[in-house]
Design a protein around this motif. Structure first.
Motif, mmCIF file in Angstrom:
data_model
loop_
_atom_site.group_PDB
_atom_site.id
_atom_site.type_symbol
_atom_site.label_atom_id
_atom_site.label_comp_id
_atom_site.label_asym_id
_atom_site.label_seq_id
_atom_site.Cartn_x
_atom_site.Cartn_y
_atom_site.Cartn_z
ATOM 1 N N VAL A 69 0.828 -1.212 0.000
ATOM 2 C CA VAL A 69 0.000 0.000 0.000
ATOM 3 C C VAL A 69 0.857 1.255 0.000
ATOM 4 C CG1 VAL A 69 -0.291 0.052 2.527
ATOM 5 C CG2 VAL A 69 -2.002 1.137 1.058
ATOM 6 N N GLY A 70 0.465 2.195 -0.858
ATOM 7 C CA GLY A 70 1.144 3.475 -0.931
ATOM 8 C C GLY A 70 0.161 4.607 -0.723
ATOM 9 N N ALA A 71 0.695 5.801 -0.484
ATOM 10 C CA ALA A 71 -0.149 6.984 -0.272
ATOM 11 C C ALA A 71 -0.012 7.924 -1.455
ATOM 12 C CB ALA A 71 0.261 7.697 1.012
ATOM 13 N N GLY A 72 -1.144 8.384 -1.975
ATOM 14 C CA GLY A 72 -1.133 9.317 -3.094
ATOM 15 C C GLY A 72 -1.611 10.695 -2.690
ATOM 16 N N PHE A 90 5.182 3.266 -0.365
ATOM 17 C CA PHE A 90 5.657 4.221 -1.362
ATOM 18 C C PHE A 90 4.767 5.455 -1.299
ATOM 19 C CE2 PHE A 90 2.548 1.501 -3.377
ATOM 20 C CZ PHE A 90 1.851 2.295 -4.281
ATOM 21 N N ILE A 91 5.299 6.564 -1.777
ATOM 22 C CA ILE A 91 4.596 7.847 -1.724
ATOM 23 C C ILE A 91 4.454 8.385 -3.148
ATOM 24 C CG2 ILE A 91 4.724 10.250 -0.930
ATOM 25 C CD1 ILE A 91 4.338 8.410 1.421
ATOM 26 N N VAL A 92 3.270 8.905 -3.466
ATOM 27 C CA VAL A 92 3.011 9.454 -4.799
ATOM 28 C C VAL A 92 2.556 10.902 -4.663
ATOM 29 C CG1 VAL A 92 1.783 9.117 -6.976
ATOM 30 C CG2 VAL A 92 2.248 7.145 -5.505
ATOM 31 N N SER A 93 3.149 11.789 -5.471
ATOM 32 C CA SER A 93 2.729 13.196 -5.445
ATOM 33 C C SER A 93 2.302 13.620 -6.854
ATOM 34 C CB SER A 93 3.881 14.089 -4.967
ATOM 35 O OG SER A 93 4.985 13.971 -5.844
ATOM 36 N N PRO A 94 1.299 14.508 -6.962
ATOM 37 C CA PRO A 94 0.836 14.946 -8.281
ATOM 38 C C PRO A 94 1.839 15.850 -8.995
ATOM 39 C CG PRO A 94 -0.343 16.098 -6.536
ATOM 40 C CD PRO A 94 0.494 15.059 -5.867
ATOM 41 N N PRO A 113 7.397 10.889 -7.930
ATOM 42 C CA PRO A 113 7.000 12.289 -8.076
ATOM 43 C C PRO A 113 6.293 12.556 -9.400
ATOM 44 C CG PRO A 113 9.333 12.054 -8.575
ATOM 45 C CD PRO A 113 8.816 10.682 -8.279
ATOM 46 N N GLY A 114 5.348 13.483 -9.369
ATOM 47 C CA GLY A 114 4.589 13.814 -10.568
ATOM 48 C C GLY A 114 5.289 14.840 -11.448
ATOM 49 N N ALA A 115 5.166 14.627 -12.770
ATOM 50 C CA ALA A 115 5.710 15.575 -13.751
ATOM 51 C C ALA A 115 4.796 15.585 -14.965
ATOM 52 C CB ALA A 115 7.124 15.176 -14.152
ATOM 53 N N ALA A 116 4.657 16.755 -15.604
ATOM 54 C CA ALA A 116 3.784 16.849 -16.777
ATOM 55 C C ALA A 116 4.467 17.498 -17.980
ATOM 56 C CB ALA A 116 2.523 17.637 -16.424
#
Length: 212
Positions: A69-72, A90-94, A113-116
């Motif tokens: 389980v990870g946190a978003g 694991f950790i997820v960021s937008p 980490p989030g990237a666009a």
């Protein structure tokens, strides 16, 4: 490859689709996670978008055998600390901030980490990140955009999330720079509300069988 990157990849490579969950009631988290694991989806992201999210992460971490389980939707250091304390693997960021990068550096838990944009990807590569979340995938240019990044930014691997469904999953999974995709369609609100865990296991199995 760093130890944390290897740890993150080992989780993301468990399956083609990582369920991205908004858990309204922490009580439903354990049967929901068990249903997903039974269908073959072991890596599960629970987003910090509800009051019960941390309780849900803690319950899944403690009670669901086989679940990673990870946190978003982690936006700051206090959320990071709370998510890790709750048992997130694991950790997820937008997106990414320096504050989050600093927290990640001093933590044993890996960050996705989030990237666009190409510039965001380049900045994260300078920080040592080669495994990134592409978000919001469909709105930011979709599979065609991600494909265009594969040559100039070779060596970067993505987990696209946002607007992805069974309908367009293959477009992403067929790309050489995609390790897995994030999707919420495997746990529809109505099935969760109805406690239709068998229905969710069926959707999870369908997702687990997807190929690039």
């Amino acid at each position: 490859m760093g130890e944390k990157t290897a740890k993150l990849l080992s989780i993301l490579k468990l399956q083609p689709v990582v369920p991205v969950l908004i858990v309204e009631d922490a009580k439903s988290a354990v049967p929901l996670a068990r249903a997903l694991v039974a269908g073959g989806l072991k890596a599960i992201e629970i987003t910090l978008r509800t009051a019960g999210a941390l309780d849900a992460i803690r319950a899944v971490a403690e009670e669901v055998e086989g679940a990673e389980v990870g946190a978003g939707t982690i936006l700051n250091v206090s959320q990071w600390d709370a998510a890790v304390e709750a048992g997130s693997k694991f950790i997820v960021s937008p997106g990414t901030t320096q504050e989050l990068l600093d927290a990640a550096r001093s933590s044993h838990v890996p960050l996705l980490p989030g990237a666009a944009t190409a510039s965001e990807v380049m900045a994260l590569r300078e920080e040592g990140y080669t495994v990134l979340k592409f978000f919001p995938a469909e709105q930011a240019g979709g599979a065609a955009y991600l494909k265009a990044l594969s040559s100039p930014l070779a060596g970067t691997i993505f987990c696209p999330t946002g607007g992805i469904s069974l309908k367009n999953a293959h477009d992403y999974l067929s790309l050489p720079n995609v390790v897995c995709i994030g999707g919420s369609w495997v746990a529809p609100k109505e099935l969760v509300a109805a406690g239709d865990w068998a229905g969710i296991t069926k959707l999870a199995a369908e997702a687990a069988a997807l190929k690039g």
